[in-house]
Design a protein around this motif. Structure first.
Motif, PDB file in Angstrom:
ATOM      1  N   GLU A 555     -49.151 -27.730  35.311  1.00  8.57           N
ATOM      2  CA  GLU A 555     -47.738 -27.689  34.956  1.00  8.57           C
ATOM      3  C   GLU A 555     -47.043 -26.426  35.436  1.00  8.57           C
ATOM      4  OE1 GLU A 555     -47.305 -28.244  30.799  1.00  8.57           O
ATOM      5  OE2 GLU A 555     -48.111 -30.283  30.792  1.00  8.57           O
ATOM      6  N   ASP A 556     -47.811 -25.377  35.754  1.00  8.16           N
ATOM      7  CA  ASP A 556     -47.198 -24.080  36.031  1.00  8.16           C
ATOM      8  C   ASP A 556     -47.445 -23.562  37.439  1.00  8.16           C
ATOM      9  OD1 ASP A 556     -46.280 -23.989  33.404  1.00  8.16           O
ATOM     10  OD2 ASP A 556     -48.143 -23.077  32.685  1.00  8.16           O
ATOM     11  N   HIS A 557     -48.012 -24.404  38.313  1.00  8.98           N
ATOM     12  CA  HIS A 557     -48.298 -23.932  39.662  1.00  8.98           C
ATOM     13  C   HIS A 557     -47.948 -25.012  40.700  1.00  8.98           C
ATOM     14  CE1 HIS A 557     -50.670 -21.139  37.242  1.00  8.98           C
ATOM     15  NE2 HIS A 557     -50.666 -20.315  38.279  1.00  8.98           N
ATOM     16  N   ASP A 588     -46.964 -19.432  41.428  1.00 10.19           N
ATOM     17  CA  ASP A 588     -47.045 -19.404  39.969  1.00 10.19           C
ATOM     18  C   ASP A 588     -45.614 -19.493  39.440  1.00 10.19           C
ATOM     19  OD1 ASP A 588     -47.222 -18.825  37.273  1.00 10.19           O
ATOM     20  OD2 ASP A 588     -48.667 -17.201  37.527  1.00 10.19           O
ATOM     21  N   SER A 590     -44.948 -20.230  36.120  1.00 10.29           N
ATOM     22  CA  SER A 590     -45.018 -20.222  34.655  1.00 10.29           C
ATOM     23  C   SER A 590     -43.830 -19.475  34.058  1.00 10.29           C
ATOM     24  CB  SER A 590     -46.337 -19.600  34.189  1.00 10.29           C
ATOM     25  OG  SER A 590     -46.515 -18.311  34.756  1.00 10.29           O
ATOM     26  N   ASP A 591     -43.355 -18.430  34.761  1.00 14.40           N
ATOM     27  CA  ASP A 591     -42.113 -17.767  34.383  1.00 14.40           C
ATOM     28  C   ASP A 591     -41.040 -18.317  35.299  1.00 14.40           C
ATOM     29  OD1 ASP A 591     -39.949 -16.168  33.874  1.00 14.40           O
ATOM     30  OD2 ASP A 591     -41.009 -14.268  34.085  1.00 14.40           O
ATOM     31  N   LYS A 598     -48.617 -16.296  44.394  1.00 10.42           N
ATOM     32  CA  LYS A 598     -49.830 -15.668  43.863  1.00 10.42           C
ATOM     33  C   LYS A 598     -50.901 -15.455  44.925  1.00 10.42           C
ATOM     34  CE  LYS A 598     -52.841 -15.960  39.811  1.00 10.42           C
ATOM     35  NZ  LYS A 598     -53.126 -16.710  38.558  1.00 10.42           N
ATOM     36  N   THR A 657     -55.684 -22.304  39.901  1.00  7.67           N
ATOM     37  CA  THR A 657     -54.599 -21.413  39.493  1.00  7.67           C
ATOM     38  C   THR A 657     -54.939 -19.948  39.754  1.00  7.67           C
ATOM     39  OG1 THR A 657     -55.465 -21.393  37.236  1.00  7.67           O
ATOM     40  CG2 THR A 657     -53.758 -23.011  37.746  1.00  7.67           C
TER      41      THR A 657
END
Length: 715
Positions: A555-557, A588, A590-591, A598, A657
């Motif tokens: 979900e975050d990458h 990445d 996620s933020d 990354k 990740t």
């Protein structure tokens, strides 16, 4: 005698001036659909701008079929070349245009001063030949009177090669074996290679090969399908025990009542051949169906095959012949050897279009492939990109944006279609088994990159576009995201992003959208689309290079596949972008406000390329092992501006990740100057613990743990 000579010279000069003046006259043409839907209004495009007060002064006005004035709201867009009627009741109408409405009218003339159109509650099928001919006659006049209408017509923007991904992207695997890397979960896409976990089905030139892969140490040929002459396979589907072979075919189309071969027309068609592969070593031909035109796209969901073709009838023959068949031809071997024209009651005119091409949508339930009826609907209005869910089909077409002569370069011929100079028409169809029903349409600014610029989520349709031309410094390009509701009404947008750049890839993931643009650096935009009425940009990341394809990793990458770039100074002192090797990026996100690159991996030098950079179906994935693979051709940079071919094959990476790590290099070194098409890897698939690379002339098997080669079969 001298006086007579002077008169002759004077007469010649007057004639020359008259001829020169005639050539200076610019013929203004009007492009408008003959059909509109009441709730969506009507629009007309002019090839030259109108006075801003032309409506107010009555130089443009509307009447009904009896030429009684109609009081209706009419507006001109800022460019003065598009007139819109946002709301209008059903009926027959005539738009009247006086010459005084046109700017610079002294050197301009109207090709037509009236445009007839009808407004309906919903699109209806044609009744007879007269209605069809009336449509094409109107189009013929438009093309005669408008040199800049373009050789391709209104809806034929060039297809872009870059690719991107959808939020509901297929996993690329099914149980113990690979499946196609699909855009939408549960909606299969046709591909060059398919596997059922025991056999590999692949296209090799003009044949289809069935390879027995049950013993990866001893690959054997199960069967070979030799197709008809002039039949060229393009894509495959598997559905239970049915193999679908889709391709293009050119030849005669014998029709009822026309006995001689000379009388039969020659057509190009999309051919669909169905085989029973309950015994893959002995496939049985069941049936062949065909539709005139080229294949736009195909999907398979819940055992039903849908495919869309585009057909361009030769409307210019109407000038020389009275009995011209303008309907597309269809064929079904279940009904005999003859072709037939699509019935008039299966043809409709899409609203808002005025094009000389058909979008033909066909569907067949493969549960009884030999007997079930083929449903075929023809829609006048071309299509370019296709996006489909289990419930809805979306087709898009370029909508011509009028341009003045001064808006184009002196050397640019408007006979060449430029997709960035077009808006996008979107047509939505409901799918109910084999029933296809038109629902609604809309237009958005800018042009599409490809099918993945579109997405449907929670009843809303999302789309990203590029408006303008990236290299036009006077009017730089800009990029937009639009959100439309189920009725195709716009409810939200984010506009004017990354001016001077264009979209290279996009990915929708639930309530987030990711968009990559490029000119010198690669901005990755993170856009919040949770509230359809108020989407907003959350974050932006600028890095060298660009991604052609984005793939979800949790979900975050995101994993981006594309090219590395660097900016160099030219001899003239100006900066120029130089392409490097193939690039893999791990993002990445996620933020959302601060996306980060990354990890990266650059493969080879300038000239290195992969089919994955323009075709998402070339991606191999093994989710359980975190493996990603793709075909590749490796080049290295030598002294000067030269590049050198090193070899071709495939690369396998482990991507998590945490980062990117090369797992296997399956590139075969070569002393040749260029790639060899026959041995170039086209696809990678896995079955249990074995990896297979499939080329046109050979299939190789590798141990999925050690990547040691196990066997090779040549064709």
């Amino acid at each position: 005698m001298k006086k007579r000579s002077l008169w002759l010279v004077a007469a010649a000069l007057i004639a020359a001036v008259g001829i020169g003046f005639a050539f200076m006259i610019d013929k203004v043409s009007i492009s408008a659909s003959s059909i509109a839907l009441a709730e969506q209004g009507w629009r007309a495009n002019f090839s030259s701008p109108l006075h801003s007060d032309a409506i107010e002064k009555g130089h443009i006005y509307l009447t009904d079929a009896e030429e009684e004035p109609v009081d209706v709201e009419m507006t001109l867009r800022e460019n003065g070349k598009t007139l819109e009627i946002p709301e209008i009741s059903t009926g027959q109408y005539i738009l009247h245009v006086k010459k005084s409405a046109i700017k610079g009218k002294f050197l301009k003339s109207l090709a037509n001063n009236q445009v007839e159109f009808s407004v309906q509650e919903e699109i209806t099928a044609l009744s007879n030949e007269e209605e069809l001919k009336a449509y094409f006659n109107q189009l013929l006049e438009l093309q005669k009177n408008n040199e800049r209408y373009g050789a391709f017509g209104e809806g034929s923007g060039m297809a872009a090669e870059e690719s991107a991904a959808s939020d509901s992207s297929g996993s690329g695997e099914s149980g113990n074996h690979s499946s196609t890397n699909n855009q939408v979960e549960g909606v299969d896409e046709a591909d060059l290679v398919k596997t059922d976990g025991s056999y590999i089905y692949s296209i090799s030139d003009s044949r289809v090969l069935i390879t027995d892969a049950r013993n990866p140490d001893d690959l054997t040929q199960g069967a070979e399908l030799l197709l008809e002459p002039e039949m060229y396979p393009q894509e495959l589907f598997l559905s239970e025990d049915i193999l679908v072979v889709m391709g293009s075919q050119y030849g005669t189309a014998p029709m009822e009542g026309k006995v001689s071969a000379e009388a039969a027309p020659h057509i190009s068609m999309t051919s669909v051949s169905l085989y029973d592969i309950s015994d893959p070593a002995s496939p049985q031909f069941l049936r062949k169906v065909g539709t005139e035109g080229s294949l736009n796209g195909a999907r398979l969901t819940e055992g039903i095959l849908y495919y869309v073709t585009n057909n361009y009838p030769d409307i210019w023959m109407m000038e020389d012949e009275d009995d011209v068949e303008l309907r597309p031809m269809i064929f079904d071997s279940k009904n005999g050897k003859n072709f037939s024209a699509l019935p008039y009651d299966r043809i409709s005119i899409l609203p808002g279009t005025m094009e000389g091409s058909y979008s033909i949508v066909s569907a067949i339930d493969l549960s009884d492939a030999e007997e079930n009826e083929v449903s075929t609907e023809g829609f006048l209005g071309g299509s370019e990109q296709l996006y489909m869910t289990k419930e809805n089909l979306y087709l898009t077409a370029s909508a011509y944006v009028p341009m003045d002569e001064e808006e184009t370069d002196d050397n640019m011929s408007m006979d060449i279609w430029i997709p960035q100079l077009a808006n996008t028409e979107i047509f939505k169809f409901a799918l109910d088994k084999t029933n296809i029903t038109f629902l609604a349409s809309s237009e958005v600014k800018g042009s599409l990159l490809n099918q993945f610029s579109m997405d449907e989520y929670n009843g809303f349709f999302r789309i990203v576009t590029t408006e303008g031309v990236a290299w036009d410094e006077a009017s730089p390009s800009k990029n937009h995201l639009f959100i439309l509701d189920g009725g195709m009404e716009q409810v939200g947008s984010v506009e004017d992003l990354a001016k001077g750049e264009r979209i290279y890839s996009a990915r929708f993931m639930g309530d987030k959208a990711y968009m990559v643009t490029f000119k010198e650096t690669d901005p990755l935009f993170v856009i919040d689309v949770a509230a359809p009425s108020s989407p907003k940009v959350l974050g932006e990341l600028k890095i060298p290079g660009f991604s052609n394809y984005l793939h979800p990793l949790g979900e975050d990458h995101l994993v981006g596949f594309g090219s590395d770039t660097k900016v160099e100074s030219s001899k003239e002192g100006e900066a120029r972008v130089v392409m490097g090797g193939m690039k893999i990026s791990l993002f990445d996100v996620s933020d959302f406000n601060n996306p980060v690159e990354k990890d990266t991996e650059v493969i080879g030098g300038q000239g290195t390329s992969s089919a994955l950079q323009y075709d998402h179906k070339a991606l191999f994935t093994h989710q359980e092992r975190n493996l990603f693979g793709f075909p590749i051709s490796l080049y290295s940079e030598t002294n000067g501006d030269y590049i050198e071919f090193e070899g071709e094959g495939a690369m396998i990476y482990t991507i998590t990740t945490e980062g990117i790590e090369q797992t296997a290099n399956l590139v075969k070194e070569s002393s040749a100057q260029y790639e060899d098409w026959n041995s170039t890897v086209q696809r990678l698939v896995y079955i249990e613990d074995t990896l297979f690379t499939i080329a046109n002339s050979e299939i190789k098997s590798y141990d999925l743990n050690s990547f040691e080669i196990r066997d090779t079969i040549e064709y």
